[in-house]
Design a protein around this motif. Structure first.
Motif, short mmCIF file in Angstrom:
data_model
loop_
_atom_site.label_atom_id
_atom_site.label_comp_id
_atom_site.label_asym_id
_atom_site.label_seq_id
_atom_site.Cartn_x
_atom_site.Cartn_y
_atom_site.Cartn_z
N GLU A 182 0.74 -1.21 -0.16
CA GLU A 182 -0.06 -0.02 0.14
C GLU A 182 0.94 1.43 -0.04
O GLU A 182 0.69 2.03 -0.61
CB GLU A 182 -0.89 -0.19 1.12
CG GLU A 182 -2.08 -1.17 1.01
CD GLU A 182 -2.72 -1.40 2.22
OE1 GLU A 182 -3.92 -2.06 2.36
OE2 GLU A 182 -2.52 -0.87 3.40
N ALA A 237 -4.43 -6.07 -0.82
CA ALA A 237 -4.14 -4.88 -0.28
C ALA A 237 -4.99 -3.86 -1.03
O ALA A 237 -5.51 -4.24 -1.86
CB ALA A 237 -2.60 -4.49 -0.54
N GLU A 238 -5.00 -2.66 -0.23
CA GLU A 238 -6.09 -1.69 -0.71
C GLU A 238 -5.13 -0.90 -1.61
O GLU A 238 -3.87 -0.25 -1.54
CB GLU A 238 -6.54 -0.59 0.33
CG GLU A 238 -7.42 -1.60 1.21
CD GLU A 238 -7.96 -0.61 2.17
OE1 GLU A 238 -7.89 0.74 2.23
OE2 GLU A 238 -8.78 -1.14 3.05
#
Length: 421
Positions: free
Chosen positions: A273, A298-299
């Motif tokens: 990220e 993950a974002e």
């Protein structure tokens, strides 16, 4: 012919055994394995056992030989390949096969083919795919490390940047760009630094992050920041754990531009990220580290993906061209695979080292399969050398090569144990 080999029977079940190899078929080749470096991918294989996509389902009765970063000498050639290969010829090999859509690979899938052994049999598909390669280097260990280096090289070649005029992709890291190698002071990260300093798409700077001062200090000793300056590249190692605001401070290193190419070398959500947040316009992030969790995520900022053309990919393995390039560059001294190696051992050390790989500090664990020797840190050679003449010689050789394992040290080891090469 008898062989000694480390075989996997199931999850966390590795055994060093001696057994008889079958006579080779006309489309097979018998090889003598000289060196095999231990890969984290083998640890992941052993942790999953039958659940691993490359592992056969009958390993409990037909165990596979592990190890895929290996090199050696050809012993016997089947009739089909006699015009192409000869006994006594040194070889390197590319284990990333793609044969008729199957995931079979040396070191994962074969009962009689893998690197953690004294002798093994190359199946026909290895030769048919051009994955058994002639090797003319002075040392076997560099050919073993050619495989992980080929993965690194594949990552550099796979990154891309876009052209809004015609949408053509410019392959490779950006020329005169900023490269960020996250978690880059481990063995693979250092290989990426070594390659990045001589890649034809010359960057402006390479920033390498880690959270361990010890790893950073070793990285600086084997690839000094001054070496980057000699090539007109700003090379900088930073400890992000000591930064009050890592995003801002890393951005500041690029004068606010951001990083054109980001390589994530550790499978950690927060690191991925962070890498995404540091991308420049048209920046490319390569998620290089392979997680063991198949639900790992993950974002990612899709606003930036849309408006600033950031893009993300992942690479695993390399192809034949990458391996040829790795071996050629190592032979010319343009890259130093030895920066990866921190430990050396014999075939008897492979099973325990593989099972405990995440808990053993340092970089690559290099093994020589024709000998028995405990896995030993290069840093311990000096102390051991006070009572053991072999380690005294190895220590002197490594110190003469900036603390790195080298071809002379390999020869000392072979001569001591009477290994023919």
């Amino acid at each position: 012919m008898k062989t000694r080999a480390v075989r996997m029977y199931g999850k966390e079940d590795l055994r060093l055994e001696e057994f008889e190899l079958p006579k080779i078929k006309d489309d097979e080749i018998l090889v003598k394995v000289m060196s095999d470096s231990i890969c984290m991918s083998t640890y992941k294989l052993v942790e999953q056992g039958k659940k691993h996509k490359r592992a056969p389902q009958n390993i409990d009765t037909n165990p596979v030989i592990v190890g895929h970063e290996f090199a050696g000498v050809i012993v016997e050639v089947g009739e089909k390949w006699k015009d192409q290969f000869k006994p006594g010829q040194k070889f390197a090999q590319q284990p990333a096969l793609n044969y008729k859509g199957r995931l079979d690979s040396p070191g994962y899938s074969y009962e009689f083919c893998g690197g953690a052994c004294t002798y093994c049999i190359m199946p026909h598909e290895v030769m048919e795919l051009g994955c058994l390669l002639n090797y003319d280097g002075d040392s076997f260990f560099e050919a073993s490390l050619g495989e992980p280096m080929s993965c690194i090289i594949g990552g550099y070649h796979a990154n891309y940047h876009t052209n809004k005029k015609n949408y053509n992709h410019a392959m490779g890291t950006k020329v005169d760009g900023n490269i960020l190698i996250m978690g880059g002071c481990g063995p693979m990260g250092l290989g990426a630094v070594s390659y990045g300093l001589q890649f034809e798409n010359k960057p402006k700077r390479i920033v390498v992050t880690d959270i361990s001062d010890d790893r950073i200090e070793r990285a600086k000793s084997v690839i000094p920041e001054e070496k980057g300056a000699e090539k007109g590249i700003e090379l900088k190692y930073v400890n992000t754990a000591k930064m009050e605001d890592p995003i801002k401070e890393l951005m500041d290193l690029t004068e606010g531009h951001g990083f054109d190419d980001v390589f994530v070398y550790v499978p950690i959500k927060e690191v991925a990220e962070m890498g995404d947040k540091l991308l420049a316009f048209d920046g490319c992030m390569n998620f290089f580290a392979g997680p063991t969790n198949n639900q790992f995520s993950a974002e990612i900022n899709l606003y930036n993906c849309h408006y600033t053309s950031t893009h993300i990919l992942g690479t695993t393995g390399g192809n034949n061209d990458d391996l040829i390039e790795a071996n050629d560059l190592a032979a010319k001294g343009l890259i130093e695979p030895a920066v990866m190696v921190t430990h050396v051992g014999g075939i008897d050390s492979i099973a325990d080292a593989t099972l405990n790989l995440p808990n053993i500090p340092g970089g690559k664990k290099l093994t020589y399969t024709q000998i028995d020797m405990p896995l030993t840190a290069i840093d311990d050679f000096e102390e051991l050398g006070k009572t053991n003449p072999l380690f005294a010689k190895l220590d002197a050789s490594c110190k003469a090569h900036r603390g790195l394992w080298n071809a002379e040290a390999e020869k000392i080891l072979f001569d001591h144990f009477g290994v023919e090469y």
